[in-house]
Design a protein around this motif. Structure first.
Motif, short mmCIF file in Angstrom:
data_model
loop_
_atom_site.label_atom_id
_atom_site.label_comp_id
_atom_site.label_asym_id
_atom_site.label_seq_id
_atom_site.Cartn_x
_atom_site.Cartn_y
_atom_site.Cartn_z
N PRO A 168 4.68 17.55 49.37
CA PRO A 168 5.65 16.63 48.97
C PRO A 168 6.87 17.20 48.31
O PRO A 168 7.86 16.63 48.21
CB PRO A 168 4.70 15.54 48.16
CG PRO A 168 3.47 15.71 48.81
CD PRO A 168 3.11 17.27 49.04
N HIS A 169 6.35 18.05 47.14
CA HIS A 169 7.70 18.48 46.42
C HIS A 169 8.50 19.48 47.43
O HIS A 169 9.98 19.18 47.14
CB HIS A 169 7.25 19.44 45.34
CG HIS A 169 6.56 18.64 44.14
ND1 HIS A 169 5.25 18.13 44.02
CD2 HIS A 169 7.40 18.21 42.97
CE1 HIS A 169 5.19 17.39 42.78
NE2 HIS A 169 6.28 17.55 42.22
N LEU A 170 7.87 20.06 48.12
CA LEU A 170 9.18 20.83 49.07
C LEU A 170 9.76 19.90 49.99
O LEU A 170 10.83 20.22 50.27
CB LEU A 170 8.14 21.77 50.05
CG LEU A 170 9.18 22.64 51.13
CD1 LEU A 170 10.01 23.22 50.29
CD2 LEU A 170 8.08 23.58 51.75
N PHE A 171 9.20 18.82 50.37
CA PHE A 171 10.00 17.85 51.29
C PHE A 171 11.06 17.13 50.07
O PHE A 171 12.12 17.11 50.92
CB PHE A 171 8.75 16.69 51.74
CG PHE A 171 9.32 15.75 52.38
CD1 PHE A 171 10.77 16.12 53.29
CD2 PHE A 171 8.78 14.62 52.88
CE1 PHE A 171 11.33 14.83 54.13
CE2 PHE A 171 9.39 13.50 53.75
CZ PHE A 171 10.47 13.82 54.18
N GLY A 172 10.64 16.65 49.12
CA GLY A 172 11.64 16.13 48.29
C GLY A 172 12.77 17.21 47.96
O GLY A 172 14.01 16.91 47.99
N ALA A 173 12.38 18.50 47.59
CA ALA A 173 13.81 19.35 47.51
C ALA A 173 14.35 19.48 48.71
O ALA A 173 15.77 19.89 48.57
CB ALA A 173 12.83 20.65 47.10
N LEU A 174 13.99 19.70 49.90
CA LEU A 174 14.53 19.97 51.19
C LEU A 174 15.52 18.76 51.31
O LEU A 174 16.68 18.59 51.85
CB LEU A 174 13.59 20.07 52.30
CG LEU A 174 12.92 21.38 52.32
CD1 LEU A 174 11.91 21.24 53.49
CD2 LEU A 174 13.84 22.45 52.58
N THR A 175 15.05 17.30 51.02
CA THR A 175 15.79 16.28 51.38
C THR A 175 16.92 16.26 50.16
O THR A 175 17.95 15.78 50.77
CB THR A 175 14.89 14.90 50.94
OG1 THR A 175 13.83 15.08 51.97
CG2 THR A 175 15.67 13.62 51.09
N SER A 176 16.49 16.49 49.12
CA SER A 176 17.54 16.68 47.98
C SER A 176 18.83 17.41 48.42
O SER A 176 20.12 17.23 48.28
CB SER A 176 17.11 16.92 46.62
OG SER A 176 17.97 16.98 45.55
N ALA A 177 18.36 18.73 49.05
CA ALA A 177 19.45 19.79 49.53
C ALA A 177 19.87 19.17 50.77
O ALA A 177 20.81 19.92 51.40
CB ALA A 177 18.72 21.00 49.45
N ASP A 178 19.56 18.04 51.39
CA ASP A 178 20.37 17.52 52.58
C ASP A 178 19.93 18.76 53.70
O ASP A 178 20.73 18.87 54.66
CB ASP A 178 21.74 17.24 52.69
CG ASP A 178 22.29 16.28 53.51
OD1 ASP A 178 21.45 15.52 54.15
OD2 ASP A 178 23.28 16.25 53.78
N LEU A 179 18.64 19.05 53.88
CA LEU A 179 18.61 19.87 54.79
C LEU A 179 17.56 19.56 56.02
O LEU A 179 17.23 20.29 56.90
CB LEU A 179 17.84 21.19 53.85
CG LEU A 179 18.58 22.01 53.23
CD1 LEU A 179 17.70 23.10 52.37
CD2 LEU A 179 19.53 22.68 53.98
N VAL A 180 17.07 18.33 55.88
CA VAL A 180 15.76 17.86 56.61
C VAL A 180 16.79 17.18 58.18
O VAL A 180 17.58 16.18 57.59
CB VAL A 180 15.20 16.67 56.07
CG1 VAL A 180 14.20 15.91 57.15
CG2 VAL A 180 14.39 17.24 54.81
#
Length: 261
Positions: free
Chosen positions: A186-198
């Motif tokens: 979840p933390h990696l998913f959140g960080a990727l979302t925050s960086a607009d990479l998903v």
């Protein structure tokens, strides 16, 4: 052929009959451009785990799609904490899936890519020691590798004190890993979302209520909402839903169309 519990397409255009692996592969097809796909399973009330592990939410249909997504990717991205907690083993594929990859010009196995800011990793863990392809670890410029780790993995340093995920993904793509599949946590998913990479989320919804104790599939600091249109909805015979959301990409094949994989 269909395997085990049948999976059918219910949206946008219902397809008659269960989907075989070729049809599923077409629905989750590789993109023509670099792409980051995230794959998670959740309960109906949004829990990321059951009794502390995601495996408690996953059944045969989810495992079937899970395996196909691994077959389709170039690189498998996972956070170090998830690798440890879920007890990841070496990323291996069945003989038919390896044959599919060879027929489509891909390496026999995807490359494991682990995100670790601290490098608190055990080189003897099976995910590293038994890997058929040398894994990659995305880390910081200041992290110190434990003894033996660089014998088992390649280190890619991106960011001084925290891992710069945009730079790390760019480095993976320079290695030829254009189609990346992230399995969390979840933390990696959140960080990727925050960086607009998903670019894409494949979400399996298990038909059960896990209660309020487990966390969500995403965690970390707030980030602005981003549109992610639904591309298809599949339903398995045991009540499991499999949803695919993506920024863009081809429309799903019409009902009854021959798969293009």
């Amino acid at each position: 052929m269909s395997v085990g519990i049948p999976i059918s397409r219910i949206w946008p255009t219902p397809a008659a009959g269960p989907l075989d692996d070729a049809a599923l592969t077409a629905l989750y097809a590789r993109a023509d451009t670099p792409r980051l796909r995230v794959n998670f399973v959740t309960s109906a009330d949004g829990a990321v785990s059951l009794d502390g592990y995601s495996a408690g939410l996953s059944g045969a249909p989810d495992k079937r799609v899970f395996g196909l997504l691994r077959m389709l990717c170039d690189g498998l991205l996972v956070a170090a904490g998830t690798l440890r907690h879920e007890g990841y083993r070496a990323i291996r594929l069945s003989a038919p899936r390896r044959a599919w990859r060879r027929a489509h010009g891909l390496a026999e196995y995807p490359t494991l890519a682990v995100v670790s800011g601290s490098l608190r990793l055990d080189p003897a863990q099976a995910a590293f020691a038994d890997a058929p392809v040398r894994p990659v670890v995305l880390t910081t410029e200041t992290a110190v590798a434990p003894p033996g780790l660089t014998d088992a993995v390649d280190l890619v340093r991106a960011g001084r004190d925290t891992v710069d995920l945009a730079a790390g993904l760019a480095a993976l793509r320079r290695r030829g890993l254009g189609q990346l599949l992230c399995e969390g946590g979840p933390h990696l998913f959140g960080a990727l979302t925050s960086a607009d990479l998903v670019d894409e989320l494949c979400l399996t919804v298990a038909p059960l209520l896990a209660g309020a104790a487990p966390g969500r599939i995403t965690a970390g600091p707030d980030s602005p909402p981003r549109a992610l249109p639904l591309r298809h909805a599949l339903a398995a015979g045991d009540g499991v839903l499999m949803l695919r959301y993506a920024r863009d990409g081809p429309d799903p094949p019409p009902a009854g169309a021959a798969p293009t994989s």
